[in-house]
Design an enzyme around this catalytic site. Structure first.
Site, PDB file in Angstrom:
ATOM      1  N   LYS A 122       0.290  17.952  38.381  1.00  0.00           N
ATOM      2  CA  LYS A 122      -0.326  18.932  39.268  1.00  0.00           C
ATOM      3  C   LYS A 122      -0.594  20.228  38.508  1.00  0.00           C
ATOM      4  O   LYS A 122       0.244  20.696  37.746  1.00  0.00           O
ATOM      5  CB  LYS A 122       0.619  19.204  40.451  1.00  0.00           C
ATOM      6  N   SER A 170       2.036  28.375  50.261  1.00  0.00           N
ATOM      7  CA  SER A 170       1.645  28.852  48.929  1.00  0.00           C
ATOM      8  C   SER A 170       0.165  28.604  48.689  1.00  0.00           C
ATOM      9  O   SER A 170      -0.529  29.448  48.122  1.00  0.00           O
ATOM     10  CB  SER A 170       2.471  28.150  47.849  1.00  0.00           C
TER      11      SER A 170
END
Length: 160
Positions: free
Chosen positions: A41, A127
């Site tokens: 990621k 986030s």
């Protein structure tokens, strides 16, 4: 000693994360904030930067420890003798996913999960949303600690 882990990517840490972590620290002798290492990621901040920010914003909580992990959370819990996971729930949609994870973790290793409802002030906060809003020039002050806001602003300026 009663110990629990609060896992997540914390990219970046938000006031919603901090609310759950601080509340967990009041219930357990030690609350371990475990930052997920996910090499597949693309993150805005490195694991080390996230751990540093968490350490600074949680410095007033001596029973909170910052660590990192990769792989299965239950393996981390077993290796560190942590019997419980604390997860914040923002909405019913969070519960569906988190319940499956909790049942799997319990089935794999007997690790218990405690769900803590998020403070309504942060029920919309993630986030990802903070990064998106900040990327397009939106004001995220009040959604993240001041230190994180400064670093977020600087990092996004670097990328422009």
């Amino acid at each position: 000693m009663r110990r629990a882990v609060c896992p997540g990517s914390f990219d970046p840490v938000t006031n919603g994360h901090l609310d759950i972590i601080v509340r967990a620290s009041r219930l357990f002798d030690e609350a371990v904030v475990a930052v997920l290492i996910n090499k597949s990621k693309s993150s805005l901040f490195t694991v080390e930067e996230r751990m540093d920010m968490l350490g600074q914003v949680l410095a007033d909580h001596p029973n909170v420890r910052i660590d990192a992990f990769h792989g299965l959370l239950v393996d981390y819990c077993l290796a560190h003798e942590i019997p419980a996971v604390v997860k914040g729930l923002r909405a019913v949609s969070d519960f569906d996913y988190e319940l499956q994870m909790a049942q799997m973790n319990h089935g794999l290793a007997g690790v218990e999960t405690m769900f803590m409802p998020t403070n309504p002030l942060y029920s919309f906060l993630s986030s990802s949303l903070v990064k998106e809003v900040a990327t397009y020039g939106g004001d995220v002050a009040g959604l993240v600690p001041d230190l994180v806001l400064r670093r977020l602003t600087a990092r996004l300026a670097e990328r422009r």
